[in-house]
Scaffold this motif. Structure first.
Motif, PDB file in Angstrom:
ATOM      1  N   ASP A 171       0.858  -1.189   0.000  1.00 19.07           N
ATOM      2  CA  ASP A 171       0.000   0.000   0.000  1.00 19.07           C
ATOM      3  C   ASP A 171       0.898   1.244   0.000  1.00 19.07           C
ATOM      4  O   ASP A 171       1.513   1.571   1.015  1.00 19.07           O
ATOM      5  N   PHE A 172       0.946   1.921  -1.131  1.00 23.63           N
ATOM      6  CA  PHE A 172       1.774   3.121  -1.250  1.00 23.63           C
ATOM      7  C   PHE A 172       0.970   4.398  -0.972  1.00 23.63           C
ATOM      8  O   PHE A 172       1.483   5.502  -1.153  1.00 23.63           O
ATOM      9  N   VAL A 179       4.083  12.691  -0.439  1.00 23.03           N
ATOM     10  CA  VAL A 179       5.030  13.143  -1.464  1.00 23.03           C
ATOM     11  C   VAL A 179       4.425  13.207  -2.862  1.00 23.03           C
ATOM     12  O   VAL A 179       5.069  13.703  -3.786  1.00 23.03           O
ATOM     13  N   GLY A 180       3.206  12.693  -3.029  1.00 21.68           N
ATOM     14  CA  GLY A 180       2.579  12.710  -4.340  1.00 21.68           C
ATOM     15  C   GLY A 180       2.943  11.478  -5.154  1.00 21.68           C
ATOM     16  O   GLY A 180       3.781  10.670  -4.751  1.00 21.68           O
ATOM     17  N   LYS A 181       2.305  11.349  -6.304  1.00 22.38           N
ATOM     18  CA  LYS A 181       2.579  10.224  -7.187  1.00 22.38           C
ATOM     19  C   LYS A 181       3.767  10.554  -8.076  1.00 22.38           C
ATOM     20  O   LYS A 181       3.838  11.641  -8.657  1.00 22.38           O
ATOM     21  N   LYS A 182       4.676   9.626  -8.176  1.00 27.43           N
ATOM     22  CA  LYS A 182       5.878   9.867  -8.981  1.00 27.43           C
ATOM     23  C   LYS A 182       5.531   9.891 -10.461  1.00 27.43           C
ATOM     24  O   LYS A 182       4.925   8.962 -10.985  1.00 27.43           O
ATOM     25  N   GLN A 183       5.935  10.956 -11.128  1.00 21.40           N
ATOM     26  CA  GLN A 183       5.695  11.101 -12.552  1.00 21.40           C
ATOM     27  C   GLN A 183       6.818  10.431 -13.346  1.00 21.40           C
ATOM     28  O   GLN A 183       7.945  10.312 -12.854  1.00 21.40           O
ATOM     29  N   LEU A 264      13.069   5.503  -4.844  1.00 21.80           N
ATOM     30  CA  LEU A 264      14.073   6.525  -5.148  1.00 21.80           C
ATOM     31  C   LEU A 264      14.893   6.164  -6.382  1.00 21.80           C
ATOM     32  O   LEU A 264      15.128   4.994  -6.681  1.00 21.80           O
ATOM     33  N   ASP A 265      15.348   7.199  -7.062  1.00 24.51           N
ATOM     34  CA  ASP A 265      16.306   7.011  -8.156  1.00 24.51           C
ATOM     35  C   ASP A 265      17.728   7.032  -7.617  1.00 24.51           C
ATOM     36  O   ASP A 265      18.646   6.513  -8.254  1.00 24.51           O
TER      37      ASP A 265
END
Length: 353
Positions: A171-172, A179-183, A264-265
């Protein structure tokens, strides 16, 4: 995935590693390899209660038990703990800590006829490394030292370069709420600027420059920390620069922090638990080393030596765990420019794009 390995006579195994967080995190890939390569083995991992979420994604043949030494300590408490553990009918005990508490429990099992094995921390080798980091050979990684304990109990075990953790059912939502949804075109960089000892912390004013520069490069910078003092520092950084967000104390627990790290990148960290946790997920980690040294065997699992920023100085490492104050008083081992860190971070992000 490795095929099933030849098993020992051990069917029920107790494993102990209580602290510190980074050291406990390093046991995770080793336990993962052991559990997947020996699916008939039943493993009980005994660690501190607050570390239990780190082992969330181990195979189903691993049971993790948390303990609180504030409630169970001293001879009376440890004896009670042993009696409760004895009910597990373990065939063997693997002590991956080798401190007074684990020694006591291990000895109780040994006196009762249970097979036991302990980690060789290489204390003499590590002592010889102090002040000789430039010329001394790298010591055996701690993950391999852990694996040797299981081999001594009769298990064959191969450590893969990385482990595969399935997060499809996780569950994210708590992460996205903060932090919002990663684009698709976004690059998320985690920055964990703190460590257990100040000799392992890059100067905070310079790290703030790194954070600002990465944000100006278009990265979404997420700041990790713990406790009020760290939270206050990171909040101030957040307020002074767009595209910077402190998640310190906001994630609702360690598991959610780990799930965020998995997205994370790049993770930029000190020689700290954050380096090890991010490494569990195969996230590229750019680590900064000052008083301590990667040659002591505490590198992030699966990370490349060329992502460990450090200066070759004859005084390094001045200690193995970073507890000893700098004898010069100027922390010259941390004289790495912010530009060097930013350039390496951008390079790593581009390489893994």
């Amino acid at each position: 995935m490795f095929g099933q390995k030849k098993n020992s006579s051990v069917k029920r195994l107790l494993v102990m590693r209580f602290s510190a967080m980074g050291d406990a995190a390093m046991t995770m890939p080793v336990l993962y390899a052991l559990a997947t390569q020996h699916p008939d083995l039943r493993i009980t991992m005994l660690t501190r209660t607050r570390f239990v979420p780190m082992f969330e994604w181990l195979p189903s043949n691993v049971l993790v038990k948390g303990i609180d030494f504030d409630e169970q300590d001293g001879i009376v408490g440890l004896t009670k703990m042993y009696k409760n553990l004895k009910k597990g009918n373990f065939d063997a005990v693997a002590d991956l800590h080798d401190v007074l508490r684990s020694k006591y429990i291990r000895t109780c099992f040994a006196m009762a006829g249970t097979k036991v094995a302990k980690v060789d921390k290489g204390r003499k080798e590590k002592k010889a490394l102090i002040g000789n980091g430039q010329t001394h050979a790298a010591l055996q990684p701690m993950t391999e030292r852990y694996a040797e304990v299981f081999r001594s109990l009769g298990f064959s075990i191969d450590l893969p370069q990385s482990i595969k953790i399935d997060l499809k059912k996780e569950d994210f939502a708590p992460m996205r709420k903060l932090v919002g949804k990663k684009q698709p075109d976004e690059k998320w960089v985690g920055v964990a600027p703190f460590a257990a000892h100040k000799q392992k912390i890059y100067p905070l004013d310079k790290m703030q420059q790194v954070v600002n520069a990465l944000a100006k490069e278009g990265c979404k910078v997420l700041l990790f920390g713990a406790g009020k003092k760290e939270s206050d520092t990171l909040k101030a950084w957040e307020e002074k620069q767009q595209n910077v967000l402190s998640v310190c104390g906001k994630m609702g627990g360690l598991k959610n922090e780990m799930l965020l790290m998995s997205q994370l990148d790049l993770m930029l960290s000190m020689d700290s638990a954050n380096m090890h946790i991010a490494s569990i997920f195969g996230v590229p980690v750019l680590s900064i080393w000052g008083a301590t040294h990667p040659k002591a065997g505490f590198s992030g699992y699966g990370q490349s030596p060329d992502t460990e920023l450090q200066l070759d100085l004859p005084c390094r490492p001045c200690s193995i765990y970073g507890k000893k104050p700098c004898k010069f008083g100027d922390m010259r081992c941390m004289n790495i420019t912010p530009e060097t860190i930013v350039n390496k971070a951008i390079q790593m992000i581009q390489q893994h794009a």
